[in-house]
Design an enzyme around this catalytic site. Structure first.
Site, short mmCIF file in Angstrom:
data_model
loop_
_atom_site.label_atom_id
_atom_site.label_comp_id
_atom_site.label_asym_id
_atom_site.label_seq_id
_atom_site.Cartn_x
_atom_site.Cartn_y
_atom_site.Cartn_z
N CYS A 122 -0.35 1.67 -7.64
CA CYS A 122 0.47 2.46 -6.72
C CYS A 122 0.89 3.82 -7.28
O CYS A 122 1.33 4.69 -6.54
CB CYS A 122 1.70 1.68 -6.30
N HIS A 254 6.64 6.81 -3.45
CA HIS A 254 5.71 5.76 -3.09
C HIS A 254 6.37 4.89 -2.03
O HIS A 254 7.51 4.45 -2.19
CB HIS A 254 5.36 4.93 -4.34
N ASN A 284 3.02 -0.77 2.53
CA ASN A 284 2.67 -0.31 1.18
C ASN A 284 1.15 -0.14 1.12
O ASN A 284 0.40 -1.12 1.11
CB ASN A 284 3.15 -1.33 0.16
#
Length: 334
Positions: A122, A254, A284
């Site tokens: 990520c 993020h 996500n």
């Protein structure tokens, strides 16, 4: 040699299949697994996500996002002399050939420029953007295409409601070029391999595959570590640039979990209306989440030239990083 690098184009792509929490709850109910829209939203802030079609790969998503970024930058594909793709879900097992090389081919780039993948989960986009900045400042490359692209739906265990409701597929891209005016002001990257087990895909490759080929996450451990490191790395980038949090116009974190995002903003003393939030609509998307959010805010007019933007992320490894940039290369009209 350019003194700075700057972002001159952004782009994004989400697969056509949009899966709401209600859709997912119905799918899981057929397996005897209970969840609901309220359960998912209250724990993550996610209302929907997109899943790639069976014939869509990371390179397809990446190429679509890249085309939009190139269009905004007013560059032709062959103007790009380096492609960096951040992805944990590459086209090929073993990660070769690289997804970046496949994207190069799909964009019709024939100039024999470089292409490489970056793996920091990520945090991948932040790592890739920092790499592009370093190459441009060193005079090695002129126009770099940086892409985060993921098809996480392929590695989700749909018998585990604690993870399968959180992730989605998508891609985001930026074009970075050399500049004599400030653009990317500071970067900061870190990793701590001692936490490698809290977010991973625990199958291994040592001549043969072994273990589960699904994402595993220790949610509480990831949450605790993420909140701890995100504020610190943001201040590290600010200190390098000689700036304070009060000078940040937009925080683009993020897009993992709204509670982590809100906690980071509050720790930095930033009002929540200065934070770009898209996690509710695409979940996500790992390395794709920051460029997806950035593109959304550029295209709806929130992020403009002259704005100071803090991009930061955390990911498996455990990795984390931040990029502080003054937007100075965006077109006046989109």
């Amino acid at each position: 040699m350019a003194l700075y690098s700057k972002i001159i184009g952004t782009g994004s792509y989400l697969p056509a299949q949009r899966v709401t929490n209600a859709d997912l709850a119905a799918q899981l109910a057929a397996k005897g697994i209970e969840t609901s829209d309220e359960w998912i939203v209250s724990r993550s802030g996610i209302s929907a996500r997109h899943f790639a079609a069976a014939d869509e790969k990371s390179s397809d998503l990446a190429a679509n996002a890249a085309k939009k970024a190139l269009e905004m930058a007013r560059l032709a594909p062959n103007d790009i002399d380096l492609i960096i793709v951040a992805s944990s879900t590459p086209d090929f097992f073993g990660s070769f050939p690289s997804t970046a090389c496949i994207v190069q081919q799909k964009l019709g780039i024939t100039n024999n420029g470089a292409a490489v993948d970056v793996q920091a989960v990520c945090s991948g986009f932040v790592y890739a953007l920092s790499t592009a900045d370093a190459f441009i400042r060193a005079g090695v490359h002129k126009n770099v295409l940086v892409i985060g692209s993921e098809v996480f739906s392929r590695i989700l265990n749909f018998n585990d409601r604690t993870t399968c409701v959180l992730f989605g597929d998508g891609a985001g891209a930026v074009v970075v070029t050399g500049s004599d005016e400030p653009g990317i002001l500071a970067t900061a990257l870190h990793a701590d391999g001692s936490h490698s087990g809290i977010l991973c895909m625990p199958n291994s490759f040592g001549g043969a595959t072994a273990g589960e080929a699904y994402l595993y996450m220790d949610g509480p451990a990831v949450f605790k570590l993420a909140v701890s490191v995100l504020e610190k790395v943001a201040h590290e980038a600010l200190n390098k640039a000689g700036m304070t949090a009060a000078q940040i116009d937009w925080l683009v974190p993020h897009q993992a979990n709204i509670r982590i995002m809100n906690g980071t903003a509050k720790k930095m003393g930033l009002p929540l209306d200065k934070m770009v939030v898209t996690v509710d609509q695409h979940g996500n998307t790992s390395a794709a989440s920051i460029p997806l959010a950035l593109d959304a805010a550029v295209r709806d007019g929130r992020i403009k030239n002259g704005h100071n933007v803090m991009m930061e992320g955390v990911g498996g490894g455990f990795t984390w990083g931040a990029v502080l940039a003054t937007m100075s290369g965006l077109p006046d009209t989109l």
